[in-house]
Each structure stands twice: as structure tokens, then as C-alpha cells.
Write a protein that holds these residues in place. Structure first.
Motif, mmCIF file in Angstrom:
data_model
loop_
_atom_site.group_PDB
_atom_site.id
_atom_site.type_symbol
_atom_site.label_atom_id
_atom_site.label_comp_id
_atom_site.label_asym_id
_atom_site.label_seq_id
_atom_site.Cartn_x
_atom_site.Cartn_y
_atom_site.Cartn_z
ATOM 1 N N VAL A 262 -65.540 18.733 -74.621
ATOM 2 C CA VAL A 262 -65.287 19.993 -75.312
ATOM 3 C C VAL A 262 -64.563 19.789 -76.645
ATOM 4 O O VAL A 262 -63.709 18.914 -76.780
ATOM 5 N N GLY A 263 -64.961 20.601 -77.623
ATOM 6 C CA GLY A 263 -64.253 20.674 -78.904
ATOM 7 C C GLY A 263 -63.967 22.149 -79.201
ATOM 8 O O GLY A 263 -64.823 22.996 -78.955
ATOM 9 N N VAL A 264 -62.777 22.442 -79.697
ATOM 10 C CA VAL A 264 -62.402 23.824 -80.038
ATOM 11 C C VAL A 264 -61.680 23.789 -81.387
ATOM 12 O O VAL A 264 -60.636 23.159 -81.518
ATOM 13 N N ASP A 265 -62.273 24.426 -82.371
ATOM 14 C CA ASP A 265 -61.681 24.362 -83.721
ATOM 15 C C ASP A 265 -62.059 25.609 -84.501
ATOM 16 O O ASP A 265 -63.126 26.166 -84.284
ATOM 17 N N ARG A 266 -61.226 25.984 -85.462
ATOM 18 C CA ARG A 266 -61.705 26.927 -86.471
ATOM 19 C C ARG A 266 -62.812 26.217 -87.236
ATOM 20 O O ARG A 266 -62.738 25.001 -87.448
ATOM 21 N N LEU A 267 -63.808 26.977 -87.681
ATOM 22 C CA LEU A 267 -64.909 26.330 -88.410
ATOM 23 C C LEU A 267 -64.410 25.995 -89.823
ATOM 24 O O LEU A 267 -64.478 26.821 -90.727
ATOM 25 N N ASP A 268 -63.885 24.791 -89.958
ATOM 26 C CA ASP A 268 -63.265 24.382 -91.218
ATOM 27 C C ASP A 268 -63.684 22.942 -91.511
ATOM 28 O O ASP A 268 -63.734 22.108 -90.604
ATOM 29 N N ILE A 299 -66.806 24.888 -79.529
ATOM 30 C CA ILE A 299 -66.458 26.269 -79.862
ATOM 31 C C ILE A 299 -65.859 26.254 -81.264
ATOM 32 O O ILE A 299 -64.902 25.514 -81.523
ATOM 33 N N ALA A 300 -66.421 27.024 -82.172
ATOM 34 C CA ALA A 300 -65.942 27.001 -83.566
ATOM 35 C C ALA A 300 -66.107 28.380 -84.203
ATOM 36 O O ALA A 300 -67.107 28.647 -84.870
ATOM 37 N N PRO A 301 -65.127 29.263 -83.999
ATOM 38 C CA PRO A 301 -65.222 30.580 -84.629
ATOM 39 C C PRO A 301 -65.171 30.465 -86.147
ATOM 40 O O PRO A 301 -64.405 29.640 -86.675
ATOM 41 N N VAL A 302 -65.997 31.255 -86.812
ATOM 42 C CA VAL A 302 -66.049 31.159 -88.278
ATOM 43 C C VAL A 302 -64.722 31.626 -88.872
ATOM 44 O O VAL A 302 -64.042 32.485 -88.322
ATOM 45 N N SER A 303 -64.349 31.002 -89.996
ATOM 46 C CA SER A 303 -63.129 31.434 -90.678
ATOM 47 C C SER A 303 -63.358 31.350 -92.187
ATOM 48 O O SER A 303 -64.260 30.646 -92.641
ATOM 49 N N ARG A 304 -62.564 32.112 -92.938
ATOM 50 C CA ARG A 304 -62.584 32.099 -94.415
ATOM 51 C C ARG A 304 -64.003 32.202 -94.976
ATOM 52 O O ARG A 304 -64.401 31.441 -95.872
ATOM 53 N N GLU A 305 -64.738 33.130 -94.453
ATOM 54 C CA GLU A 305 -66.168 33.211 -94.778
ATOM 55 C C GLU A 305 -66.466 33.562 -96.216
ATOM 56 O O GLU A 305 -67.586 33.361 -96.682
ATOM 57 N N SER A 306 -65.454 34.129 -96.926
ATOM 58 C CA SER A 306 -65.751 34.472 -98.318
ATOM 59 C C SER A 306 -65.626 33.261 -99.253
ATOM 60 O O SER A 306 -65.913 33.357 -100.433
ATOM 61 N N VAL A 307 -65.198 32.124 -98.715
ATOM 62 C CA VAL A 307 -65.124 30.902 -99.538
ATOM 63 C C VAL A 307 -66.433 30.106 -99.339
ATOM 64 O O VAL A 307 -66.841 29.842 -98.210
ATOM 65 N N ALA A 309 -67.403 27.022 -99.677
ATOM 66 C CA ALA A 309 -67.421 25.757 -98.926
ATOM 67 C C ALA A 309 -67.547 26.020 -97.420
ATOM 68 O O ALA A 309 -68.111 25.208 -96.683
ATOM 69 N N TYR A 310 -67.046 27.153 -96.977
ATOM 70 C CA TYR A 310 -67.100 27.481 -95.550
ATOM 71 C C TYR A 310 -68.492 27.976 -95.163
ATOM 72 O O TYR A 310 -68.972 27.714 -94.064
ATOM 73 N N GLN A 311 -69.141 28.694 -96.100
ATOM 74 C CA GLN A 311 -70.512 29.135 -95.826
ATOM 75 C C GLN A 311 -71.421 27.905 -95.754
ATOM 76 O O GLN A 311 -72.303 27.815 -94.906
ATOM 77 N N GLU A 312 -71.165 26.957 -96.655
ATOM 78 C CA GLU A 312 -72.028 25.778 -96.698
ATOM 79 C C GLU A 312 -71.900 24.925 -95.431
ATOM 80 O O GLU A 312 -72.904 24.523 -94.848
ATOM 81 N N ILE A 313 -70.663 24.717 -95.009
ATOM 82 C CA ILE A 313 -70.523 23.863 -93.824
ATOM 83 C C ILE A 313 -71.107 24.569 -92.596
ATOM 84 O O ILE A 313 -71.706 23.945 -91.725
ATOM 85 N N ARG A 314 -70.991 25.876 -92.570
ATOM 86 C CA ARG A 314 -71.561 26.613 -91.441
ATOM 87 C C ARG A 314 -73.076 26.379 -91.363
ATOM 88 O O ARG A 314 -73.626 26.111 -90.292
ATOM 89 N N GLY A 315 -73.719 26.446 -92.520
ATOM 90 C CA GLY A 315 -75.168 26.217 -92.566
ATOM 91 C C GLY A 315 -75.522 24.806 -92.085
ATOM 92 O O GLY A 315 -76.456 24.606 -91.307
ATOM 93 N N ARG A 316 -74.733 23.838 -92.538
ATOM 94 C CA ARG A 316 -75.033 22.448 -92.154
ATOM 95 C C ARG A 316 -74.851 22.237 -90.647
ATOM 96 O O ARG A 316 -75.627 21.537 -90.005
ATOM 97 N N LEU A 317 -73.813 22.863 -90.095
ATOM 98 C CA LEU A 317 -73.571 22.704 -88.654
ATOM 99 C C LEU A 317 -74.667 23.372 -87.832
ATOM 100 O O LEU A 317 -75.077 22.863 -86.783
ATOM 101 N N ASP A 318 -75.145 24.530 -88.317
ATOM 102 C CA ASP A 318 -76.244 25.211 -87.613
ATOM 103 C C ASP A 318 -77.446 24.284 -87.522
ATOM 104 O O ASP A 318 -78.052 24.133 -86.462
#
Ligand code: ADQ
Length: 466
Positions: A262-268, A299-307, A309-318
Motif C-alpha cells: 500500500v501507498g498513501v500520499d497526496r498527489l504531489d 491511494i492519492a487524493p488530488v491536491s493543488r489542482e490549480s497548479v 505541475a500537479y495537473q501534469e503529474i496527474r495525467g502521467r500517473l493515470d
């Protein structure tokens, strides 16, 4: 007894209605505030067309919070800008992601001044002020310029970077000079404290007066390492709660006899999620015989979505999580579960509790509380194994974990293999040592050590604590 005023960007006192989603830090600060009958001051989270300084006061669970609204431009320049696009990436060694924009610096100063101007009238002569984190480094300087002479302490929750990295910040001296308006500056680890000292000595013509006491910019500053912990007693209560038990049952049923990682982190981007996914993929490639025996849950709830770099990493992880499942799944089986949801703390305790491996591999992390929560949630008779990044502040206290370089997919894959094969006696031995530390060096110990050091700091100002 003096009052304690806690200042942080966001204010989140526990609601007291049994809701378990409030973090351990918030609980500990709330407990400190109750003991010292103080207030918790910060941003309300709301924006208004123009700043008024109007205070919102609320008392919940014995804790008085006072918050203030900010303007939209404050959000852009101070919060999303200087705090999250400049300081956060730089302090986590991501110079490539750091944005340097004068407007951000101006907004950062403006909001700190606004906080100071709204807070100053509430301060009584004996109050002790404890400021939290990188959003508010200049707050003491602003308060001093308004004539506030109380004791003020600062705690940095994130790393203080090495001097060669820190000097990439335009006007870095100003930020360090602002630190010297405090009476005490606390860091998570001796390493970050050392990095701060290095800067003071080499860039600010400073000196070490005695261990833990620096002089620069015509002022003295006490400094120390105060590693933060979790609320171990509260977490133990949660581990035994009906919700945790229910979650353990649910997870046991849904993992169907496979070993859970298991991994649990803010999506950062600082949490090393991409590297972790790749490490798990490598493990699957290298160990075809073990594939069907393992399930990884991230488990990685999204955070700081208006930045961005956070949108980009989310896309890559998907796409990476899709690729791993596409490559290795079978009709009756998939190796990877990737979830972007928040869970209650008692539910998380249940999830950690059934995992054979906790995979906590940030590229940089001030401390990392998930590592400690994972340990606190284990069954003493059959505990899971913690794999921990050597670049998390927690690594300094948790040497019985399997420490890895999170950038090396090979090391992560090897550690996974070793953890899954580890004998029960070895797991128990390692876990017991980790658990003792997590219990002893908990959030209450952290809070008490900091407050005691602040009370004892040789203040340059006359107003002292009782
Ligand atoms: P964070 O970067 O947020 O904190 P961390 O210390 O791991 O990192 O704390 C995260 C907290 O959020 C944990 O208590 C965890 O349980 C909780 N959490 C994570 N995912 C969750 C989910 N899906 N649902 C519910 N809760 C979840 C910053 C610094 C850290 C430092 C802390 C405290 O970056 O290095 O340890 O502050 O100082």
C-alpha cells in the motif's frame, strides 16, 4: 499561564463530532491550544473582492479559531504562486519546476503583512506565538515592524534545502533575514538545520554563538531539530475502531489471499509516485512467479489542482497506472489499484493494517507521517514491512525500515521482493523497534519540546512567558 497563538495558512480545528478526518497535526495543535487557552489564526479558505481584514471567530471543541478572507489575487500570488510554485518545488529540490516571478514575491509579502496587521491587535503582552510553515516565513518580521515584542517561534514542516539549492531563490537573503525575526526556528531534522546553518555562515556573514544559537543580520536566533510525530494514542484508538475493523474485513475479502502493498500520499510530485509505479512495474517484470500473489493499492487524493505541475503529474500517473494494468492483468486478476479519493483516518488505519508492505518513497519529504501511521496500524503478531525513502525526514528515526533510494526502480523492486519474503521473526523485530520510536516520539512530544524550547529561548525582547 501565557496564551498560545498558533498561526498557519489554513486553520482546521477538530469538529469534535466524532468525524475522524482531521489530521494528527490539527489534533495536536488543538490540544496545545486547549492547554494554553489560545487562538488559532489563519486564512479562512474563502476569497472576497477586496481585502477587509474582517475577522471570523469560532469556538469548536474548546479551540478558538480566528480567520480572515483573502483576495483572489492573494490566492494567485501568495498561495498558488510564491508558496506552491516557488518555495514548495525549490525546497523539495525541484528547481526545474520552480517559478520565479516578482509578482509572487510581492503577493507573499503583502499577505504576510495583512496577516500581521489583522493579528497584531489580538496579541496580549504575555502571549507566545507559534507560526507554521513556508507560507508564513516573513510573518514575525512583519509583526515586529508593527511593534510586537512577544516571543515568536517558527516551525518548518518541509525540508530546508542544501545551500547550493537554496541560493537559486532570487532574494534568498531576504527570506533568511526574515527568519531572524523569530526567537526560535524549528526544523524537522538535524540535516535541514545543518543546511540552514551552512547558509547563515557562508552567505549571511553569520556565526554560531553556541550550539543551537546563531547570529546574523544583527540578531540572535535559537534553532533546533524537532521531528514531528503522529498522535500515537489517538491512532491506536482508531486502529481498534469498528470502522477500521470493517475496512480490514473489506480489504481482506477484496485482496483474495494476495499480499497487499500500500501507498498513501497526496498527489504531489515530491512523493515519488511515478518512480514508485515504475518500481512496482519492474518488480512485476522481474518476478513473474510472484505476480499473482501481490496487489498494489495506491491511494492519492488530488491536491493543488490549480497548479499546472500537479495537473501534469496527474495525467502521467493515470496513463502509467493504465499501462501497468494493461500489460500485466489477466481476465480474473489485475495487479494495481489506483484511487484518487480521501478516506477517514480510521478507514486508512484499517487499510494499512492489512497491508504486508507499506511503500513510502517520496523523492523529498520534510518528515512523512504516513510512514509512522503505517507502523502504528500493524498487527504486532504479524506486522507488515515498511519500505521507506532515505530522502524522507522520517528515515533518520526509522532505520529498521527497508531504506531505499526512491529514484532507483531497481532498489524499489528489490526491496519489494525482500519485504514480501521476509520471515515473521524479522518482521516482528523490525516493527517493534519502529513502533517504539513512533510511540515515544509522537506529536505530543514534538509539541511539548517545541513549546518548551520557545518558552526557554533567550529572547532579545522583554515580554516573556510565565
Ligand atoms: P504532507 O506533505 O501532507 O505534510 P504527510 O506527512 O505524509 O505529508 O501527511 C499526510 C497526511 O495526510 C497523513 O496524515 C495521511 O494519513 C493523510 N492522507 C494522505 N492521503 C490521504 C487520503 N487519501 N485520505 C485521508 N488522509 C490522507 C507536510 C510535509 C511532511 C510532514 C507533514 C507534517 O510535507 O513532510 O510530515 O507536513 O509536518
Amino acid at each position: 499561564m501565557s496564551r498560545l497563538i498558533v498561526v498557519s495558512n489554513r486553520v482546521s480545528p477538530p469538529t469534535g463530532d466524532g468525524e475522524e478526518s482531521v489530521g494528527g497535526l490539527a489534533m495536536a495543535l488543538a490540544a496545545a491550544l486547549k492547554a494554553y487557552s489560545g487562538i488559532w489564526f489563519g486564512w479562512s479558505g474563502a476569497t472576497v473582492p477586496s481585502f477587509t481584514g474582517e475577522l471570523h471567530t469560532d469556538t469548536v471543541g474548546g479551540v478558538t479559531s480566528v480567520t480572515v478572507d483573502l483576495e483572489e489575487i492573494d490566492l494567485d500570488e501568495y498561495y498558488n504562486g510564491y508558496a506552491n510554485k516557488t518555495l514548495w518545488p525549490l525546497f523539495h529540490y525541484r528547481i526545474d519546476l520552480a517559478a520565479f516571478d516578482r509578482a509572487y514575491g510581492t503577493g507573499y509579502r503583502r499577505v504576510n503583512r495583512r496577516f500581521a496587521e489583522t493579528l497584531a491587535p489580538l496579541i496580549q503582552p504575555d502571549d507566545v506565538i507559534w507560526v507554521h510553515d513556508y507560507h508564513l516565513i516573513p510573518l514575525a518580521q512583519e509583526l515586529r515592524s508593527l511593534g510586537v515584542r512577544n516571543r515568536i517561534g517558527f516551525f518548518l514542516h518541509i525540508p530546508w534545502p542544501a545551500h547550493q539549492v537554496f541560493t537559486n531563490l532570487p532574494r534568498h537573503r531576504q527570506l533568511v533575514e526574515a527568519m531572524f525575526a523569530y526567537d526560535l526556528a524549528g526544523f524537522q531534522t538535524a540535516e535541514y538545520l545543518q543546511a540552514f546553518e551552512d547558509y547563515v555562515l557562508s552567505e549571511a556573514d553569520g556565526s554560531v554563538l553556541s550550539p543551537g544559537r546563531l547570529r546574523a543580520f544583527g540578531r540572535d536566533l535559537e534553532v533546533g531539530a524537532f521531528p514531528i510525530g503522529i498522535d500515537a494514542a489517538d491512532f491506536a484508538r482508531m486502529v481498534a475502531s469498528p470502522r477500521a475493523r470493517k475496512m480490514r474485513d473489506l480489504m481482506t475479502a477484496s485482496t483474495v489471499f494476495r499480499q497487499l502493498v500500500v501507498g498513501v500520499d497526496r498527489l504531489d510530485y515530491s512523493k515519488g509516485l511515478e518512480e514508485r509505479f515504475l518500481g512496482f512495474e519492474r518488480f512485476l517484470i522481474e518476478n513473474p512467479d510472484l505476480r499473482r500473489e501481490v496487489l498494489m493499492l495506491q491511494i492519492a487524493p488530488v491536491s493543488r489542482e490549480s497548479v499546472e505541475a500537479y495537473q501534469e503529474i496527474r495525467g502521467r500517473l493515470d496513463s502509467l497506472s493504465g499501462r501497468i494494468n494493461g500489460e500485466f492483468s489477466d481476465v480474473d486478476w489485475a495487479p494495481f489499484r489506483y484511487v484518487n479519493k480521501n478516506y477517514r483516518r480510521d478507514e486508512l488505519a484499517g487499510i494499512y493494517g492489512v497491508a504486508r508492505v507499506g511503500l513510502v518513497t517520496p523523492l523529498r519529504d520534510g518528515m512523512n507521517l504516513v510512514a509512522k501511521e503505517f507502523v502504528a496500524a500493524q498487527n504486532p503478531d504479524d506486522p507488515g514491512v515498511l519500505i521507506l525513502s532515505r530522502f524522507a525526514g522520517a528515515a533518520g528515526q526509522m532505520s529498521e525500515a527497508l531504506l531505499v533510494n526512491p529514484n532507483s526502480t531497481e532498489e524499489v523492486a528489490d526491496a519489494l521482493k525482500r519485504a514480501l519474503a521476509m520471515s515473521r521473526p524479522e518482521r516482528i523485530r523490525r516493527w517493534q523497534a519502529l513502533f517504539d520510536t513512533v510511540q515515544r516520539e509522537d506529536v505530543t512530544a514534538w509539541r511539548d519540546a517545541f513549546v518548551a524550547a520557545l518558552a526557554g529561548a533567550r529572547s532579545q525582547r522583554p515580554a516573556l512567558v510565565g
